[in-house]
Every structure is written in structure tokens, then in C-alpha cells.
Design an enzyme around this catalytic site. Structure first.
Site, PDB file in Angstrom:
ATOM      1  N   HIS A  46       0.921  11.438  -0.081  1.00 21.97           N
ATOM      2  CA  HIS A  46      -0.195  10.490  -0.053  1.00 21.97           C
ATOM      3  C   HIS A  46      -0.993  10.540   1.252  1.00 21.97           C
ATOM      4  CE1 HIS A  46       0.824   8.648  -3.832  1.00 21.97           C
ATOM      5  NE2 HIS A  46       2.035   8.288  -3.426  1.00 21.97           N
ATOM      6  N   ARG A  71       7.563  14.464   3.449  1.00 21.06           N
ATOM      7  CA  ARG A  71       7.628  14.078   2.044  1.00 21.06           C
ATOM      8  C   ARG A  71       6.685  15.004   1.300  1.00 21.06           C
ATOM      9  NH1 ARG A  71       6.329   8.245  -0.657  1.00 21.06           N
ATOM     10  NH2 ARG A  71       4.283   8.530   0.320  1.00 21.06           N
ATOM     11  N   GLU A 147      12.186   5.563  -7.537  1.00 22.39           N
ATOM     12  CA  GLU A 147      10.956   4.759  -7.552  1.00 22.39           C
ATOM     13  C   GLU A 147      10.612   4.193  -8.923  1.00 22.39           C
ATOM     14  OE1 GLU A 147       7.802   6.636  -4.816  1.00 22.39           O
ATOM     15  OE2 GLU A 147       8.817   8.385  -5.688  1.00 22.39           O
ATOM     16  N   ASP A 173       6.565   1.412  -5.489  1.00 19.85           N
ATOM     17  CA  ASP A 173       6.580   1.937  -6.853  1.00 19.85           C
ATOM     18  C   ASP A 173       7.753   1.380  -7.654  1.00 19.85           C
ATOM     19  OD1 ASP A 173       4.332   3.711  -7.293  1.00 19.85           O
ATOM     20  OD2 ASP A 173       5.184   4.992  -5.754  1.00 19.85           O
TER      21      ASP A 173
END
Length: 259
Positions: A46, A71, A147, A173
Site C-alpha cells: 500500500h 511487506r 486479515e 482488514d
């Protein structure tokens, strides 16, 4: 090959303080790395960045001695191996929902015979030393992110995956998924049912002999998570810390000047 200080911290019975980078800039990464974190990961999923940003960020943080990680965007072997070849010593993989996916993820982290990682550690062999082929399998840490409701249904099976080092909880999430949007996605959950879920994850991880990590928004909440048994807590991140500090400064100035 250099060691992974995260494992040394755990061996001493202590939790790991983890930082988070979403801004694709080597200078801001260098600044964050000098603040005393044990480990820092770059958010390639992200974050406002790509691989061409990650490499100089890793280079800028090397002198600090902080353990570097990333990540990745998804369960895809190419980017996982590329992050490892760039010098990451821990990989966080999002949206792992089944034991089969967890096993697939583990296979991308390890050189044969333990996995199918392709050999070509372009920067890693410079940053980590010539013993990488023999030692990387023991040094690299792999986190499967839990998540979703499906992941919680398969939690025990995921935690039992051979070679998986730990489960990393994405609370935004996970809350969104478990309660069908009843609660907005956010860190630092205070709903009793979510606290129960978070405590269960830590317990299941430890029962399986692996580690638990939680993404937090504040140091106070991260300290609570450590009390629940979390072995690594992420506290904020570069852009959130910058925004919070800037907002506090602006607010204070306006209070003092009355404008």
C-alpha cells in the site's frame, strides 16, 4: 553472513519494536532507521513506492543496523524473491487465508531443499555476506498476514505450517471482514470481541511454536499487545507520524496565536 537481530531479541525473551515505511524516499527512511527501532519494513503493498524506491531505502538504512524487511503486494514469487535479493531479512505477505497458501509462501522464502527460492541475491550477498546460500534459510523470517474471516477459520492450520515463522495481524482488514463492515477499518481496536480475537491469535501462535505480530497505531496500544503475548509490534509509520506531528504543531501554533 550477518545474523538476524530479531531472533537474538526473542532469544533474550524480549519483544521487537517494528517501524513501518510507506513513503518512497531514502532520506526519510534513513531518518526513521536512526530512531531506535529494532526492525523496519517497507510497505510495497500500500505504500507510495515501488522496487526502484526500495533498493535505495535499504541502502540508506544499512548503517543503522536495523533489521530490514518488506511487506510484499501479494502472494507472488517474483516480488517476494526480489525483496529478499534486495536485502530483506523478513517478509510480510498479505491475505494468507489457508494453510496451502502459507506453505506456498514459505516455499518462496527458502532455498532448496527447503523451498524454491531462486538463487541470485544481487544486493543481499553484498549486504549480508558470502555465506548467504548456506545461511539464508535460517536467517529470513516469514510472516503470514491474517486479515479475513477465512483466515481466522483456518488459523490453527495456518499456524501449523512447517517453516512459517509467525502470523502478522492486520487489524483493519480483519475487523472489517469479521464483522461485515459493522466497525470501520482502523488500528488499536477497543471492541471486546476484537480484543478477544487478537488474544486468541497470539495464543494459537504460541501453541504452534511460532511468533505473533500486530500492527498498532500507538505505542500505548502496542505495549498492551506485548502483554497479550505479541512478539513484535508495529508502532505507527512514517507518513502517519509525520501527519500527527505536523497537525499537533499547527494546532498548538493556532492556539497560542489565537488565529
Amino acid at each position: 553472513m550477518i545474523g538476524n537481530r530479531i531472533k537474538d531479541i526473542w532469544a533474550a525473551g524480549n519483544p521487537v519494536l517494528h517501524g513501518w515505511l510507506s513513503i518512497g524516499n531514502s532520506f526519510s527512511a534513513e531518518v526513521m532507521a536512526e530512531q531506535g527501532y529494532d526492525a523496519i519494513s517497507i510497505d510495497v503493498q500500500h505504500g507510495a513506492l515501488d522496487y526502484s524506491d526500495v533498493l535505495p531505502m535499504f541502502q540508506a538504512m544499512r548503517a543503522s543496523g536495523v533489521v530490514l524487511g518488506a511487506r510484499v503486494p501479494w502472494l507472488e514469487p517474483g516480488i517476494i524473491m526480489k525483496m529478499l535479493d534486495a536485502g530483506a531479512l523478513q517478509i510480510i505477505c498479505p491475505m494468507i487465508n489457508t494453510a496451502e497458501q502459507a506453505a506456498e509462501f514459505v516455499s518462496y522464502l527458502r532455498y532448496p531443499p527447503l523451498g524454491q527460492r531462486s538463487f541470485g541475491p544481487t544486493r543481499a550477498q553484498i549486504a549480508q555476506g558470502p555465506g548467504i546460500a548456506a545461511e539464508a534459510n535460517d536467517r529470513v523470517i516469514g510472516w503470514a498476514m491474517v486479515e479475513t474471516r477465512e483466515a481466522m477459520d483456518n488459523l490453527e492450520a495456518i499456524a501449523a505450517t512447517p517453516g512459517l515463522d509467525g502470523i502478522y495481524v492486520g487489524p483493519a482488514d480483519l475487523t472489517f471482514s469479521l464483522f461485515d463492515g459493522k466497525y470501520p477499518p482502523a488500528f488499536d481496536r477497543e471492541e471486546p470481541e476484537m480484543i478477544e480475537v487478537l488474544q486468541k491469535i497470539a495464543r494459537v501462535c504460541h501453541d504452534a511454536g511460532i511468533r505473533a505480530a500486530l500492527h498498532c497505531g500507538t505505542a500505548d496500544y502496542a505495549a498492551r499487545a506485548v502483554e497479550w503475548g505479541y512478539d513484535m509490534t508495529t508502532v505507527g509509520g512514517d507518513f502517519r507520524l509525520m501527519a500527527t506531528a505536523a497537525a499537533a504543531s499547527v494546532t498548538r501554533w493556532r492556539e497560542k496565536t489565537g488565529t
